[in-house]
Design an enzyme around this catalytic site. Sequence first.
Site, PDB file in Angstrom:
ATOM      1  N   HIS A   1       5.926  -2.623  -5.065  1.00 53.13           N
ATOM      2  CA  HIS A   1       6.136  -3.398  -3.849  1.00 53.13           C
ATOM      3  C   HIS A   1       4.951  -3.325  -2.885  1.00 53.13           C
ATOM      4  O   HIS A   1       4.790  -4.189  -2.030  1.00 53.13           O
ATOM      5  CB  HIS A   1       7.405  -2.877  -3.153  1.00 53.13           C
ATOM      6  CG  HIS A   1       7.823  -3.674  -1.972  1.00 53.13           C
ATOM      7  ND1 HIS A   1       8.216  -4.997  -2.052  1.00 53.13           N
ATOM      8  CD2 HIS A   1       7.909  -3.349  -0.648  1.00 53.13           C
ATOM      9  CE1 HIS A   1       8.539  -5.441  -0.858  1.00 53.13           C
ATOM     10  NE2 HIS A   1       8.349  -4.472   0.013  1.00 53.13           N
ATOM     11  N   GLY A   2       4.109  -2.306  -3.026  1.00 52.84           N
ATOM     12  CA  GLY A   2       3.037  -2.094  -2.050  1.00 52.84           C
ATOM     13  C   GLY A   2       1.696  -2.648  -2.459  1.00 52.84           C
ATOM     14  O   GLY A   2       0.652  -2.005  -2.301  1.00 52.84           O
TER      15      GLY A   2
END
Length: 297
Positions: free
Chosen positions: A268-269
Site C-alpha cells: 500500500h505504501g
Amino acid sequence: MKTIFRNENGAKEVYIQAYDRTLQEWDVPVESTYLDTSFGKTHILISGPADAEPLILFHGFGFSSTMWIENVKPLSKYYRTFAVDFIGDINKSEAIRQITSKEECASWFREILSGLGIERAHVAGLSYGGFISLVLAVYAPQLINKMVVMCPAASFQPQSKKFLIKCLLAGIFPTTKRLNNLMNDMIGKGNQVNEILKDQFITGMQNALPTNKLFPSYMKDDELRAIQCPILLLIGDQDIQYDPQKAIARAKHLVPLIQTKLIADTGHGLAMERPKTINALMITFFKTTANQKYGAV
C-alpha cells in the site's frame, strides 16, 4: 476546536520533534510555511525552483508531508513541489473547523492555490491523499493539469473490513507493536520504509488522533466519469485494502483519460516502498505531452 493531540502534557512537543527529525533528512532546500484558510492554518513544505511547474503532493492518512522524503529530491529537479499537510490529520496544520464534504475539500484547495498564487497545478497523492486528489479532480477540475494517484483509499473499490478493523484498533490502542504490525501489513513482503519516517508515524499515532471528517469512500460512477484531467493510477499488487485488479478494472472502465499500472511486489505504501520506480513513473507521466494517447500501461 478540539486539538488532534491526545493530552496537554507534552504530546504536541513530542510529535513536532519527531516531525522535525524527519524534515532534517529532507535532501533538498525546503521552505516551511503556513497559509491562512477558512478551515485554519495549512502547513506546506515547499521545494524546487521557484519558476518550475507547480506540483501539489497529498500524503497518506496518519502521516504528514514528510512522507515524501524519498521522492522530493528527484521531483524537485523538475517541479516546484508543495507538500501539503492535510488539515485535521496528524501534522503541523492547525484546524479551526473540519472539512466535512467533498465540496468543502475543493474550497480549501482553491484557497491554498490562491494563497500560493497558482492558477493550475499537477497533483499527486498516496492512499488518503489519492482519494483527496480524485475528489479534487471531480470538484475542482479547472485547477488541475495532470494527476498521479497511488493506491487511493477506497475510491475505486470499498476497503475490506479486515483492513478497516486493523486501522481502527491501531488508532484506539496505539501500542508500538500494533503500529509496527500495521505498517508491516501495509508494505509488500521484504520491502522497507524509511526508519525515521516510520518512527514519526508511530510517535504521531501515540500522541495524536486525526480529527478528519471527510472519510475515504467508494466514488460514484458519475463522479469518476466526470474526471477530465489525465490521470496515472498506480496500485501495488500486494495492497491489502482491496483487490488491486478490480480497482484498476473499474478505473479503466469509468475514467476517460487514464493510464494504469500494477506495481509488482509492492504493498500500500508505493511511494515509500519503491521510490525510484514511482519517481520515474511520475516524472515521465507529467512530462508526457497532452496530445499523446492515454490508455493502459
